[in-house]
Scaffold this active site. Structure first.
Site, PDB file in Angstrom:
ATOM      1  N   ASP A 140      20.022  -0.917  29.291  1.00  0.00           N
ATOM      2  CA  ASP A 140      20.063   0.374  29.981  1.00  0.00           C
ATOM      3  C   ASP A 140      19.116   0.476  31.172  1.00  0.00           C
ATOM      4  O   ASP A 140      19.221   1.411  31.966  1.00  0.00           O
ATOM      5  CB  ASP A 140      19.741   1.504  29.000  1.00  0.00           C
ATOM      6  CG  ASP A 140      20.869   1.742  28.010  1.00  0.00           C
ATOM      7  OD1 ASP A 140      22.019   1.419  28.334  1.00  0.00           O
ATOM      8  OD2 ASP A 140      20.585   2.238  26.904  1.00  0.00           O
ATOM      9  N   GLY A 144      18.787  -2.144  19.987  1.00  0.00           N
ATOM     10  CA  GLY A 144      20.013  -2.737  20.498  1.00  0.00           C
ATOM     11  C   GLY A 144      19.746  -4.088  21.138  1.00  0.00           C
ATOM     12  O   GLY A 144      18.774  -4.243  21.870  1.00  0.00           O
ATOM     13  N   ARG A 199      40.800  -2.569  38.568  1.00  0.00           N
ATOM     14  CA  ARG A 199      41.282  -2.146  39.877  1.00  0.00           C
ATOM     15  C   ARG A 199      42.625  -2.795  40.205  1.00  0.00           C
ATOM     16  O   ARG A 199      43.488  -2.176  40.839  1.00  0.00           O
ATOM     17  CB  ARG A 199      40.254  -2.478  40.964  1.00  0.00           C
ATOM     18  CG  ARG A 199      40.632  -1.938  42.341  1.00  0.00           C
ATOM     19  CD  ARG A 199      39.578  -2.269  43.373  1.00  0.00           C
ATOM     20  NE  ARG A 199      38.335  -1.544  43.146  1.00  0.00           N
ATOM     21  CZ  ARG A 199      38.158  -0.268  43.484  1.00  0.00           C
ATOM     22  NH1 ARG A 199      39.149   0.417  44.030  1.00  0.00           N
ATOM     23  NH2 ARG A 199      37.002   0.321  43.273  1.00  0.00           N
ATOM     24  N   ASP A 242      16.064   1.396  31.221  1.00  0.00           N
ATOM     25  CA  ASP A 242      15.474   2.738  31.123  1.00  0.00           C
ATOM     26  C   ASP A 242      14.030   2.733  30.633  1.00  0.00           C
ATOM     27  O   ASP A 242      13.556   3.713  30.069  1.00  0.00           O
ATOM     28  CB  ASP A 242      16.317   3.618  30.202  1.00  0.00           C
ATOM     29  CG  ASP A 242      16.415   3.066  28.784  1.00  0.00           C
ATOM     30  OD1 ASP A 242      16.011   1.908  28.563  1.00  0.00           O
ATOM     31  OD2 ASP A 242      16.903   3.790  27.896  1.00  0.00           O
ATOM     32  N   ASP A 296      12.757   1.555  24.005  1.00  0.00           N
ATOM     33  CA  ASP A 296      11.846   2.672  23.774  1.00  0.00           C
ATOM     34  C   ASP A 296      11.397   2.771  22.321  1.00  0.00           C
ATOM     35  O   ASP A 296      10.202   2.874  22.025  1.00  0.00           O
ATOM     36  CB  ASP A 296      12.534   3.974  24.206  1.00  0.00           C
ATOM     37  CG  ASP A 296      11.638   5.177  24.051  1.00  0.00           C
ATOM     38  OD1 ASP A 296      10.854   5.454  24.970  1.00  0.00           O
ATOM     39  OD2 ASP A 296      11.724   5.850  23.003  1.00  0.00           O
ATOM     40  N   GLU A 326      35.156   5.205  43.384  1.00  0.00           N
ATOM     41  CA  GLU A 326      35.259   6.403  44.210  1.00  0.00           C
ATOM     42  C   GLU A 326      34.317   7.512  43.737  1.00  0.00           C
ATOM     43  O   GLU A 326      33.843   8.320  44.539  1.00  0.00           O
ATOM     44  CB  GLU A 326      36.702   6.921  44.197  1.00  0.00           C
ATOM     45  CG  GLU A 326      37.652   6.159  45.120  1.00  0.00           C
ATOM     46  CD  GLU A 326      37.956   4.752  44.610  1.00  0.00           C
ATOM     47  OE1 GLU A 326      38.269   3.879  45.449  1.00  0.00           O
ATOM     48  OE2 GLU A 326      37.886   4.518  43.381  1.00  0.00           O
ATOM     49  N   ALA A 357      10.553 -18.294  25.335  1.00  0.00           N
ATOM     50  CA  ALA A 357       9.353 -18.323  26.177  1.00  0.00           C
ATOM     51  C   ALA A 357       8.105 -18.025  25.361  1.00  0.00           C
ATOM     52  O   ALA A 357       7.062 -18.679  25.537  1.00  0.00           O
ATOM     53  CB  ALA A 357       9.490 -17.312  27.317  1.00  0.00           C
ATOM     54  N   ARG A 414      17.686  -1.275  13.441  1.00  0.00           N
ATOM     55  CA  ARG A 414      16.901  -0.058  13.584  1.00  0.00           C
ATOM     56  C   ARG A 414      16.323   0.271  12.205  1.00  0.00           C
ATOM     57  O   ARG A 414      16.962   0.046  11.187  1.00  0.00           O
ATOM     58  CB  ARG A 414      17.771   1.082  14.111  1.00  0.00           C
ATOM     59  CG  ARG A 414      18.437   0.717  15.449  1.00  0.00           C
ATOM     60  CD  ARG A 414      19.180   1.887  16.049  1.00  0.00           C
ATOM     61  NE  ARG A 414      20.011   1.478  17.176  1.00  0.00           N
ATOM     62  CZ  ARG A 414      19.589   1.249  18.398  1.00  0.00           C
ATOM     63  NH1 ARG A 414      18.304   1.398  18.669  1.00  0.00           N
ATOM     64  NH2 ARG A 414      20.411   0.883  19.356  1.00  0.00           N
ATOM     65  N   ARG A 422      23.200   6.332  27.680  1.00  0.00           N
ATOM     66  CA  ARG A 422      23.098   7.652  27.051  1.00  0.00           C
ATOM     67  C   ARG A 422      22.176   8.568  27.834  1.00  0.00           C
ATOM     68  O   ARG A 422      22.483   9.734  28.057  1.00  0.00           O
ATOM     69  CB  ARG A 422      22.595   7.492  25.609  1.00  0.00           C
ATOM     70  CG  ARG A 422      22.588   8.795  24.810  1.00  0.00           C
ATOM     71  CD  ARG A 422      22.092   8.572  23.393  1.00  0.00           C
ATOM     72  NE  ARG A 422      20.727   8.069  23.395  1.00  0.00           N
ATOM     73  CZ  ARG A 422      20.323   7.020  22.685  1.00  0.00           C
ATOM     74  NH1 ARG A 422      21.172   6.340  21.954  1.00  0.00           N
ATOM     75  NH2 ARG A 422      19.049   6.635  22.723  1.00  0.00           N
ATOM     76  N   THR A 425      16.516  -4.362  27.004  1.00  0.00           N
ATOM     77  CA  THR A 425      17.558  -3.351  26.841  1.00  0.00           C
ATOM     78  C   THR A 425      18.461  -3.375  28.060  1.00  0.00           C
ATOM     79  O   THR A 425      17.972  -3.502  29.191  1.00  0.00           O
ATOM     80  CB  THR A 425      16.967  -1.935  26.668  1.00  0.00           C
ATOM     81  OG1 THR A 425      18.014  -0.956  26.782  1.00  0.00           O
ATOM     82  CG2 THR A 425      15.897  -1.633  27.707  1.00  0.00           C
TER      83      THR A 425
END
Length: 319
Positions: free
Chosen positions: A127, A11, A154, A129, A103, A187, A22, A72, A171, A125
């Site tokens: 995420d 992704g 809001r 993660d 990953d 909230e 760079a 992918r 995910r 990424t």
């Protein structure tokens, strides 16, 4: 090393272009030629490889997405597919590879390294993660995109006195939901790392109504459930009227923030330094504002740990 390659995989995330820039400019500065692999591991298998010059990466630091494109690739998970990729690298006399991604991209980089072709991973990424780094390239930009959406939603939630459920990406990791929810004053925040109790949430919403609160914002990470599914649970438990906004791929786009541009520049340059020293099988990252490197195998064997203190803080502040 005299010649290295760079690819982006999986992704896309804002800041990938800054990382590519760079890598190219640091390498050329140090007397190393750079080749771009277009289309991730798929492009590597099909030999979509071109030499990159200084001008190739001009005016891209501010652009989202990736000029090298991304995909992918199931074929690269096979030994035959990886061998095709290695043969194409050798045909261009490329001696090392910088892999920018998450990953799955890291797993491909580790497999190449173990096959005798040195790779260095750069965490790209939204995420956040990936273990071995406090922040991944693209997370800060995605976070600010979500916060901007929360602020706008809001406004209408307040005007119509409704409960809004906002579904965000994540995910397996709840970093986007948690950070955006805390910064946006949500909230309730639902993340994959913590189980939720619909009755507890319903009690909280009703308590807010009793004290005069007329609208609420609930953030749901996609790994928990869909926003539409959770809206049905809320309506069933409270009889409140809800509206759902699924932010989707808008979170991946946009011009990277200053933080992501600087992070990408630092990590991309360090990846080149590691390859120049023939230190393959590494993944770069940021820890306490210091650029670090860990083995790809160690990084892949761990799970990035969400800051549960932040989650508890969000609960305390959203009473």
């Amino acid at each position: 090393m005299k010649r290295i390659g760079v690819l982006t995989s999986g992704g896309d995330s804002p800041g990938m272009n800054a990382a590519v820039r760079a890598v190219v400019r640091k390498a050329i500065h140090d007397g190393i030629e750079v080749y771009g692999i277009y289309g991730g591991y798929t492009g590597l298998i099909h030999g979509n490889i071109e030499k990159l010059e200084l001008g190739s990466v001009g005016d891209i630091i501010h652009r989202g997405g990736t000029i090298l494109y991304s995909a992918r690739c199931e074929e690269f998970k096979t030994e035959e597919g990886r061998q095709k990729g290695i043969e194409n690298l050798k045909a261009h006399q490329i001696e090392g590879l910088v892999v920018i991604g998450g990953d799955g991209s890291y797993r491909g980089a580790l497999a190449l390294t173990e096959a005798g072709f040195p790779c260095v991973g750069v965490p790209g990424t939204i995420d956040n993660d990936i273990a071995g780094t406090q922040y991944t390239i693209g997370f800060d930009t995605a976070l600010n995109t979500v916060i901007d959406a929360i602020d706008k939603i809001r406004d209408t939630a307040s005007s119509h006195e409704r409960t809004f459920i906002i579904e965000v990406m994540g995910r397996d990791a709840g970093d986007i939901a948690l950070w955006a929810g805390l910064a946006g004053g949500a909230e309730t925040i639902l993340i994959p790392e913590v189980n939720y109790d619909i009755d507890e949430i319903a009690t909280k919403l009703k308590s807010g109504l009793d004290r005069g609160k007329r609208h609420s914002i609930i953030i749901v990470a996609e790994g928990v459930c869909s926003g539409i599914e959770f809206a049905k649970q809320v309506e069933s438990a409270t009889s409140l009227e809800t509206r759902v906004s699924v932010l989707g791929h808008i979170q991946r786009g946009g011009s990277p923030t200053a933080f992501d541009r600087v992070l990408a520049s630092r990590l991309g340059a360090h990846a080149v330094e590691l390859l120049a020293k023939e230190k393959g099988g590494q993944a770069v990252g940021l820890n306490n504002n210091q650029v670090v490197a860990n083995s790809l195998r160690d990084v892949l064997s761990q799970h990035n740990r969400l800051d549960l203190d932040l989650y508890e803080l969000s609960r305390e502040l959203s009473i």
